[in-house]
Design a protein around this motif. Sequence first.
Motif, short mmCIF file in Angstrom:
data_model
loop_
_atom_site.label_atom_id
_atom_site.label_comp_id
_atom_site.label_asym_id
_atom_site.label_seq_id
_atom_site.Cartn_x
_atom_site.Cartn_y
_atom_site.Cartn_z
N SER A 110 42.36 44.48 41.32
CA SER A 110 41.21 43.58 41.30
C SER A 110 41.10 42.84 42.65
O SER A 110 40.00 42.69 43.19
CB SER A 110 41.38 42.60 40.13
OG SER A 110 40.76 41.39 40.39
N ARG A 111 42.23 42.44 43.19
CA ARG A 111 42.21 41.77 44.50
C ARG A 111 41.79 42.75 45.59
O ARG A 111 40.96 42.44 46.44
CB ARG A 111 43.60 41.21 44.82
CG ARG A 111 43.85 39.95 44.04
CD ARG A 111 45.05 39.21 44.59
NE ARG A 111 45.28 38.00 43.82
CZ ARG A 111 46.45 37.64 43.32
NH1 ARG A 111 47.53 38.40 43.53
NH2 ARG A 111 46.57 36.54 42.62
N ALA A 112 42.34 43.94 45.52
CA ALA A 112 42.05 44.93 46.56
C ALA A 112 40.57 45.28 46.58
O ALA A 112 39.97 45.44 47.64
CB ALA A 112 42.90 46.18 46.34
N LEU A 113 39.96 45.38 45.40
CA LEU A 113 38.55 45.79 45.34
C LEU A 113 37.61 44.59 45.30
O LEU A 113 36.39 44.75 45.35
CB LEU A 113 38.31 46.67 44.11
CG LEU A 113 39.03 48.02 44.09
CD1 LEU A 113 38.92 48.67 42.72
CD2 LEU A 113 38.45 48.94 45.15
N ASN A 114 38.23 43.41 45.14
CA ASN A 114 37.44 42.19 45.02
C ASN A 114 36.44 42.25 43.85
O ASN A 114 35.27 41.92 43.98
CB ASN A 114 36.72 41.90 46.35
CG ASN A 114 36.22 40.46 46.39
OD1 ASN A 114 36.74 39.62 45.65
ND2 ASN A 114 35.21 40.21 47.20
N ILE A 115 36.93 42.72 42.72
CA ILE A 115 36.11 42.75 41.51
C ILE A 115 36.92 42.09 40.40
O ILE A 115 38.09 42.40 40.21
CB ILE A 115 35.80 44.21 41.08
CG1 ILE A 115 35.12 44.97 42.22
CG2 ILE A 115 34.91 44.22 39.83
CD1 ILE A 115 35.02 46.46 41.97
N GLU A 151 44.62 54.36 39.39
CA GLU A 151 43.36 55.09 39.49
C GLU A 151 42.43 54.74 38.32
O GLU A 151 41.23 54.50 38.50
CB GLU A 151 43.67 56.59 39.48
CG GLU A 151 42.57 57.44 40.02
CD GLU A 151 42.95 58.94 39.97
OE1 GLU A 151 42.34 59.69 40.71
OE2 GLU A 151 43.83 59.32 39.18
N PHE A 152 43.01 54.73 37.12
CA PHE A 152 42.27 54.37 35.90
C PHE A 152 41.67 52.97 36.09
O PHE A 152 40.47 52.73 35.87
CB PHE A 152 43.27 54.39 34.73
CG PHE A 152 42.71 54.29 33.33
CD1 PHE A 152 41.57 53.54 33.05
CD2 PHE A 152 43.33 54.95 32.27
CE1 PHE A 152 41.07 53.45 31.75
CE2 PHE A 152 42.84 54.86 30.96
CZ PHE A 152 41.71 54.10 30.71
N ILE A 153 42.52 52.03 36.55
CA ILE A 153 42.08 50.64 36.68
C ILE A 153 41.00 50.51 37.74
O ILE A 153 39.98 49.83 37.54
CB ILE A 153 43.30 49.74 36.98
CG1 ILE A 153 44.20 49.69 35.73
CG2 ILE A 153 42.88 48.34 37.39
CD1 ILE A 153 45.59 49.16 35.97
N SER A 154 41.15 51.21 38.85
CA SER A 154 40.12 51.13 39.90
C SER A 154 38.78 51.62 39.38
O SER A 154 37.74 51.00 39.62
CB SER A 154 40.52 51.99 41.10
OG SER A 154 41.73 51.52 41.62
N LEU A 155 38.82 52.72 38.64
CA LEU A 155 37.57 53.27 38.12
C LEU A 155 36.90 52.27 37.17
O LEU A 155 35.69 52.03 37.24
CB LEU A 155 37.85 54.59 37.41
CG LEU A 155 36.63 55.36 36.92
CD1 LEU A 155 35.73 55.75 38.08
CD2 LEU A 155 37.07 56.61 36.15
N GLY A 156 37.71 51.66 36.30
CA GLY A 156 37.17 50.67 35.36
C GLY A 156 36.60 49.46 36.09
O GLY A 156 35.59 48.89 35.68
N LEU A 157 37.25 49.07 37.19
CA LEU A 157 36.75 47.92 37.96
C LEU A 157 35.43 48.26 38.64
O LEU A 157 34.49 47.47 38.64
CB LEU A 157 37.79 47.50 39.00
CG LEU A 157 39.02 46.75 38.43
CD1 LEU A 157 40.12 46.64 39.49
CD2 LEU A 157 38.63 45.36 37.93
#
Length: 639
Positions: free
Chosen positions: A192-197, A160-166
């Motif tokens: 990063s792959r999942a969100l493509n960022i 969750e932390f990583i997604s928010l930062g991405l």
Amino acid sequence: MNTTEKNIEWNTRRAAELYGIEEWSSGYFGISPAGEVVVRAPTTEGDATVSLMEIVDGMQQRGLQMPVLLRLENLVDKRISILNDSFAQAIESSGYRGQYRGAFPIKVNQQRHVVAEIARFGERYNHGLEAGSKAELMVALAMLTNRESLIICNGYKDAEFISLGLQARKLGFKCFFVLETLSELQSVIERSRALNIEPLIGVRLKLSTKVEGHWSADSGDRSLFGLNTNELVTVIDTLRDANLLHCFQLLHFHLGSQIPNIRSIRSGVLEACRYYIELVGEGAPLGYLDLGGGLAIDYDGTCSTNGHSRNYSVQEYCIDVVEAIQESLDKHRIPHPVIVTESGRATVAHTSILLFNILDVTNFEPTALPADLPQGCHEMIHNLWLSLASIHLSNLQESYNDVMYYRDKIRDFFHSGDISLRHRVLAENIYLAALQKIASLLPQMKRIPAELESLPQLLADIYYGNFSVFQSLPDSWAIGQVFPVMPIHRLNEEPSRHAIIADLTCDCDGKLQKFASPEGESSTIALHPIKAGEEYYLGVFLVGAYQETLGDLHNLFGDTNVASVRINADASIDFVHEIHGDSIADVLSYVEYEPNSLYQQFRQTAEQAVRDGIINVADRQQMLAAYSEGLRGYTYFEK
Ligand SMILES: *Cc1c(COP(=O)(O)O)cnc(C)c1O
């Protein structure tokens, strides 16, 4: 500390020397000719000098009772300027071809008004924030307005932390994930792959450079955080395989907080540069070198390498860091990185002062002794009486031994019923008179026997302060941190008492009894006798870093009142924010009581008493009003 040299006239200069204010205050505080501590607040048109007593008056007019945490916004701004300007100067003078970017670690003072001021004022310097948790990242994302400023994410990071930062990357934030463990790397790649960022990646190194001071365990092989050499190589290989090596742009290390010795800082930088060079050789396109925190504060004004001090200035720190990086990388023709520091303590320690009043004093002075012993005194009391009469410079240790022996005997005889309470009181007074007499002769001795050295401490007054060590100065209790303490007025009077300071918690740890100054550490502090009908105010300085959130609710003393002030160039004072501290209802609800139900329960008890004819209805009303008012009241001593 000998404050009773009557041959030298007392003045505010001697007060300044006694408390070391010019040494630990970095010039931000001093003493006025009227004997009051003043803040020399930096403003756009030079320093404006304002007495803390004038600020205390302003607090009183606004209903902010003691204790109050005073925040001086000017000092937050000034410290950010000093840090950024000093790096800019060091970069310019050495011809360094890179920039500086600061990131304030939110954990050091999370309070909204502090972080907001850092974000607001720091914008001109692209000063960013360091987040060590999801909550802190959320603060950073909301507070920072400048996309050039860095957000450095340290600490363990879940998906969750990583997604928010991405996501924040998409908004243009320069948000770095500093990897603390290998498992985090998998998570970053996957999210990063999942969100493509694409992420911005940093790595925290575990350096072997060891530092002095309390936080020495933050570095070295057994430090809790960071990657070792083996893991570092795994990161490179994994990122290369994932086609993300170009995201690895930052190298981070943190040797610990409050690093007293500049030589350790330089060693750490040189060691980190070795990794930097190797990693560039491995194909990582590094561009940032992050030194973490550690820039120290001179809490005791000794300018030394003891753990409460530091042997360097901010300017020296910046020059040493810039030169060390430059020297290391130039040999390998590697472009100079952006230098990042996460200075917390050095940014905010100066801004806050804990102010409190003294409620009471216990002293260890004998009450007046009779000219002769009354009839019927026990033999041991006679012996004690004779010991007192025969104290002389030539027999201090011997007298002390006798006095202690007779005192213990007398206490035994009291326990066995052979000495009455009134005679025991007399004996205790003779005993105190004897100790006082011995202590008064000690300064004339050539060499003070070890046993007698602690006598002044045994006889020191206890000043009871209206505050809680656990709530407001937790590091003084938990890790023996010293903070400068002194009266904020009456400094043109000689402080004639030696004291320790106790708080309101009735806990034997709830006290201040380690006082540091350039004259040396002491177990007592010189204070003024309190005057009837007049408040006596003390200040504990340099408490802006770490103390607020680490504080706890021991004995249910809650957050203190807070006043944030800004001092204008014309020395006028703006009360920018006033925060009323916890009420009793607040602290009770923190430990799961419901103030309303408590009130209802008490009401039932009172109503039953009316029914039973113990009190009348008017009594009941009065009690309920007092209870209800109490719930709304301050947790500290109210006048
Ligand atoms: C605590 C901490 C800091 C702040 O250190 P100071 O000595 O207060 O400047 C910076 N970076 C990291 C990673 C920390 O854990």
